[in-house]
Design a protein around this motif. Structure first.
Motif, PDB file in Angstrom:
ATOM      1  N   THR A   1      15.012  -9.761   1.185  1.00 28.63           N
ATOM      2  CA  THR A   1      14.209  -8.282   0.482  1.00 28.63           C
ATOM      3  C   THR A   1      13.345  -8.605  -0.460  1.00 28.63           C
ATOM      4  O   THR A   1      13.531 -10.215  -0.988  1.00 28.63           O
ATOM      5  CB  THR A   1      15.546  -7.321   0.068  1.00 28.63           C
ATOM      6  OG1 THR A   1      15.027  -5.931  -0.331  1.00 28.63           O
ATOM      7  CG2 THR A   1      16.614  -7.541  -1.668  1.00 28.63           C
TER       8      THR A   1
ATOM      9  N   SER B   1       8.396  -1.913   6.518  1.00 30.48           N
ATOM     10  CA  SER B   1       9.435  -1.416   5.654  1.00 30.48           C
ATOM     11  C   SER B   1       8.757  -2.354   4.327  1.00 30.48           C
ATOM     12  O   SER B   1       8.639  -3.235   4.251  1.00 30.48           O
ATOM     13  CB  SER B   1      10.630  -2.619   6.145  1.00 30.48           C
ATOM     14  OG  SER B   1      11.459  -2.609   5.343  1.00 30.48           O
TER      15      SER B   1
ATOM     16  N   LYS C   1      13.887   0.308  -1.321  1.00 29.06           N
ATOM     17  CA  LYS C   1      14.614   0.227  -0.457  1.00 29.06           C
ATOM     18  C   LYS C   1      14.829   1.437   0.129  1.00 29.06           C
ATOM     19  O   LYS C   1      14.843   2.593  -0.773  1.00 29.06           O
ATOM     20  CB  LYS C   1      16.688  -0.575   0.027  1.00 29.06           C
ATOM     21  CG  LYS C   1      16.369  -1.851  -0.277  1.00 29.06           C
ATOM     22  CD  LYS C   1      17.643  -2.474  -0.857  1.00 29.06           C
ATOM     23  CE  LYS C   1      17.344  -4.175  -1.078  1.00 29.06           C
ATOM     24  NZ  LYS C   1      16.538  -3.707  -2.227  1.00 29.06           N
ATOM     25  N   GLY C   2      14.860   2.340   1.639  1.00 29.48           N
ATOM     26  CA  GLY C   2      14.522   3.936   2.257  1.00 29.48           C
ATOM     27  C   GLY C   2      13.105   4.209   2.264  1.00 29.48           C
ATOM     28  O   GLY C   2      13.448   5.043   2.633  1.00 29.48           O
TER      29      GLY C   2
ATOM     30  N   SER D   1      12.484   5.861   6.600  1.00 29.60           N
ATOM     31  CA  SER D   1      13.923   5.478   5.998  1.00 29.60           C
ATOM     32  C   SER D   1      13.534   3.996   5.794  1.00 29.60           C
ATOM     33  O   SER D   1      13.670   3.026   5.588  1.00 29.60           O
ATOM     34  CB  SER D   1      14.561   5.342   6.264  1.00 29.60           C
ATOM     35  OG  SER D   1      15.253   5.227   7.777  1.00 29.60           O
ATOM     36  N   GLY D   2      12.793   3.159   6.993  1.00 31.92           N
ATOM     37  CA  GLY D   2      12.456   1.398   7.014  1.00 31.92           C
ATOM     38  C   GLY D   2      11.497   1.553   8.618  1.00 31.92           C
ATOM     39  O   GLY D   2      12.224   2.211   9.572  1.00 31.92           O
TER      40      GLY D   2
ATOM     41  N   HIS E   1      10.797  -2.366   1.177  1.00 30.97           N
ATOM     42  CA  HIS E   1      11.458  -2.935   0.439  1.00 30.97           C
ATOM     43  C   HIS E   1      11.464  -4.655   0.947  1.00 30.97           C
ATOM     44  O   HIS E   1      12.029  -5.955  -0.242  1.00 30.97           O
ATOM     45  CB  HIS E   1      12.946  -2.876   0.911  1.00 30.97           C
ATOM     46  CG  HIS E   1      14.243  -3.770   1.950  1.00 30.97           C
ATOM     47  ND1 HIS E   1      14.767  -4.946   2.208  1.00 30.97           N
ATOM     48  CD2 HIS E   1      13.780  -2.965   3.340  1.00 30.97           C
ATOM     49  CE1 HIS E   1      14.837  -4.686   2.923  1.00 30.97           C
ATOM     50  NE2 HIS E   1      14.635  -4.002   3.816  1.00 30.97           N
ATOM     51  N   LYS E   2      10.381  -5.229   2.222  1.00 40.09           N
ATOM     52  CA  LYS E   2      10.197  -6.403   2.260  1.00 40.09           C
ATOM     53  C   LYS E   2       8.574  -7.092   2.004  1.00 40.09           C
ATOM     54  O   LYS E   2       8.238  -7.882   1.102  1.00 40.09           O
ATOM     55  CB  LYS E   2       9.921  -6.688   3.874  1.00 40.09           C
ATOM     56  CG  LYS E   2      11.003  -6.245   4.488  1.00 40.09           C
ATOM     57  CD  LYS E   2      12.556  -6.956   4.071  1.00 40.09           C
ATOM     58  CE  LYS E   2      13.121  -6.945   5.699  1.00 40.09           C
ATOM     59  NZ  LYS E   2      14.206  -7.768   5.757  1.00 40.09           N
TER      60      LYS E   2
END
Length: 745
Positions: free
Chosen positions: A16, A212, A220-221, A74-75, A214-215
């Motif tokens: 993350t 995604s 996140k999410g 969400s991801g 958060h990468k």
């Protein structure tokens, strides 16, 4: 004055990332100012809808998705689920010609094969699921794919691997998958690719691509899924009609606003947080040079030209990944293992699939940074990594030509473990000598480094028996330490020919024949200045169990005689140490043996009436053969715990209430040197009792069983283990710091 803890150096971006300041500000603005519901028809909702669609358009530009759908999720895990569900539902509807085949890369993130298995079972498709092999570089086997394509309904590959950073040749895959008569649906996991390599999804013919946030510096999410125009699609979320009916539920507008800010930075060619690929390769070179300063024999598990520059996956001979993670974490450097830990030594399934040696798989460490790394961050990381050279030198983790003169002292009994196997070092620091008992192959280099670093004379390398489940490391260790060993001839267990006693400094070792588990087995009795301290029982007696008797050479009658002999020879305080420790109990004593194994107590009282005992043992063996991790013996784990788990906010209160409280740092010495506990708990005396030296501390017998002890480690796990060991030894006032140093940082 106590030094403050080091500021954190975060090098685990593939797990993350921190949120970019502009992304956090955009999310905050969306939550407080532009907080409308995109489905509302009033002006506030229209503004929110405009930002949502603007972000969708930016995603198209970044991924080369001119047509098709961009669906906010969400991801990546959700994106994978809906893609797999859609593809498998379509395959079930179209299936008229026998079994369906689903392919995935052998190094895919576990979310992919587990999703295939889940939906395959739930939909009743009964498809065959196959892993596509990879070569030593982690590249997919195109010939294998070509052979399987005619029956394939869905093929899942990665753009960039999360563990190794290996890039797949998407152009070659596209030509193969989309160039023939059979054109299966194609899912490409793009989570680690965005911001690190160019993407042209529509041009390649990719059907599904999850991402995604958060990468890549978003919260996140939030994430999104690309779906090619015309590709089958079945909504996973239904009921509200949002996202044009493709994904119901009110959109996560703060997350989408953060994505918008990140996307703008990626598309900004003038001034951006994101740096060029050339600069990222320079940062990689600097970090690798720093790592090699500390670990000269480091081996890269993936490298150019097959990788993105932001991932360094490496192994160091003689180190499990946990050793390096503990060392780095103590110095506030955050990296990760190649794979999630299991009950044993973690092993990277990715490196296993690449066919790399087991030591590389078990020792894999992933250092990953982001495409927004600054020069200052790179320099700070390199400096912190290089600072560990003095630590590994002083703790003899690495032996260099310029060995540190500031060596950390070693003395007494050291218990080293690899999985369930135990090796023991008995060191007399004054005599500059040691004896090694039951050396394990995977620990041989670690032992050799300690001997060489401290310039110890090796009096003997002993086995308690000929191990059935693994070869002795005695020949290998003797070869490594040839210049530190004597030249006398030894027998099959390493004892000097004709000798049954050894003198090593203040220790006297005596060989006691104890067959039963195997015919040549012995117990090594150890006195320290005339006081019996230890008995190394091999696999005859385990902490909480017994050795197996059904292996070649096992003999129940000999086993009973050996037990009777030990009962006569052992003193009450003697600590018994085995070559396996399945239950993580570290030691046992004769009184504990009789307490924990009533059947042995009965057997010793009536040695001629052992039919019931042998029947019980036979039943145990049948169960044991099904337990791969319990090869040489059987153990039942008993429950015991610390007196109390102390949370960080309760710590000061405990320190004030318990004035005689001792604080034990049970991290290993190299962790203590890399990050002293005193910087987290100032103004209190800290006892350094590494877990590997815990049995030595118990053998000293200087503690009152009512002494209050607070145990601390990195995460609270090893200290809890130490608490259980001490509780079993009779100590009643043992506390454990919940969450360990990690929650004090």
């Amino acid at each position: 004055m106590t030094a403050l803890p080091n500021p954190e150096i975060y090098l685990d971006h593939n797990a993350t990332t921190p949120v970019l300041a502009c992304a956090a500000a955009a999310a905050q603005y969306a939550m407080q100012q532009s907080f409308g519901n995109p489905s509302s028809s009033h002006a506030t909702g229209i503004k929110a809808k405009a930002q949502l669609e603007q972000t969708r358009q930016l995603a198209r530009e970044l991924t080369g998705a001119v047509q098709g759908d961009i669906v906010f999720t969400s991801g990546a895990t959700e994106g994978i689920q809906v893609a797999v569900l859609s593809a498998l539902t379509a395959a079930r509807a179209a299936n008229t010609n026998g079994p369906v085949l689903l392919l995935y890369g052998a190094t895919e993130h576990k979310a992919v094969p587990q999703s295939l298995e889940h939906w395959n079972q739930l939909l009743g498709l009964n498809a065959q699921i196959k892993a596509i092999p990879v070569d030593q570089h982690g590249l997919l086997d195109l010939d294998f794919i070509r052979e399987q394509l005619p029956r394939c309904a869905l093929i899942c590959t990665m753009a960039v691997n999360n563990e190794t950073g290996v890039m797949q040749d998407l152009a070659a895959l596209s030509a193969l998958i989309k160039g023939g008569a059979s054109q299966p649906l194609w899912l490409v996991d793009c989570v680690q690719a965005l911001g690190k390599t160019a993407l042209q999804l529509e041009q390649l013919g990719v059907d599904y691509a999850p991402f995604s946030g958060h990468k890549l510096y978003a919260p996140k999410g939030i994430g999104f899924l690309y779906k090619r125009s015309g590709a089958p699609y079945l909504p996973l979320m239904a009921g509200g009609g949002q996202e044009a009916g493709l994904r119901s539920g009110t959109e996560n507008l703060p997350g989408i606003a953060a994505l918008n800010a990140v996307f703008r930075q990626l598309l900004n060619k003038e001034q951006s947080y994101f740096v060029s690929s050339d600069l990222l390769w320079q940062y990689r070179a600097h970090l690798l040079a720093a790592l090699k300063t500390v670990f000269p024999h480091l081996v890269l598990n993936s490298d150019a030209p097959h990788v993105v520059p932001t991932t360094l996956n490496f192994s160091v001979p003689g180190f499990a990944s946990k050793d390096i993670l503990d060392l780095f974490d103590a110095a506030a450097i955050r990296v990760s293992a190649g794979s999630a830990c299991s009950s044993k030594i973690p092993s990277s399934f990715v490196l296993n699939a690449m066919g790399l040696e087991l030591w590389r798989s078990q020792g894999a460490v992933r250092l990953s940074f982001g495409p927004a790394m600054t020069e200052q961050e790179c320099l700070a990381a390199c400096e912190r990594i290089r600072s560990l050279k003095s630590v590994v030198d002083s703790c003899c983790l690495v032996v260099s030509d310029a060995q540190s003169t500031d060596l950390q002292p070693v003395d007494g009994l050291i218990q080293l473990k690899h999985e369930d196997l135990c090796s023991y070092l008995l060191v007399d620091a004054n005599a500059k000598s040691l004896v090694v008992i039951d050396p394990v192959q995977s620990l041989a280099s670690r032992i050799a480094q300690l001997v060489q670093g401290h310039q110890l004379q090796v009096c003997a390398i002993l086995d308690t028996h000929l191990h059935k489940d693994h070869p002795s490391a005695r020949p290998e260790l003797a070869a490594l330490l040839a210049s530190y060993c004597g030249a006398e001839q030894v027998d099959v267990l390493g004892w000097p020919q004709g000798e049954t006693r050894l003198q090593m400094g203040r220790y006297q070792l005596r060989r006691l024949p104890t067959p039963g588990h195997s015919p040549e087995a012995v117990t090594v009795m150890v006195d320290e200045e005339g006081v019996q301290k230890f008995a190394f029982t091999g696999d005859l007696i385990l902490p909480g169990g017994t050795g197996r008797l059904d292996l070649p050479g096992g003999n129940a009658a000999d086993f009973v005689k050996s037990l009777q002999l030990l009962q006569q020879q052992l003193q009450p305080q003697t600590l018994l140490l085995s070559s396996h420790d399945y239950a993580q109990r570290f030691f046992t004593r004769w009184d504990l043996i009789l307490q924990e194994q009533p059947v042995l107590h009965s057997l010793l009282q009536q040695p001629d009436c052992c039919d019931s005992w042998t029947e019980q043992l036979s039943a145990q063996h049948q169960w044991l053969k099904q337990q791969q991790k319990h090869f040489c013996g059987v153990v039942e784990v008993s429950a015991s715990d610390a007196k109390a788990l102390i949370s960080p906010h309760e710590l000061q209160s405990l320190l004030q209430q318990q004035r005689d409280l001792q604080i034990w740092d049970v991290r290993e010495t190299y962790e203590q040197v890399a990050g002293a506990l005193e910087s987290y708990i100032p103004d209190h005396q800290i006892e350094h009792v590494p877990l590997s030296c815990l049995v030595q501390r118990l053998s000293e017998g200087q503690l009152n069983s009512q002494q209050s002890i607070l145990l601390v480690c990195r995460s609270g796990n090893r200290s809890l283990l130490a608490a259980r060991v001490l509780a079993r030894a009779g100590y009643q006032q043992v506390y454990n710091l919940k969450g360990g140093v990690a929650l004090l940082a």
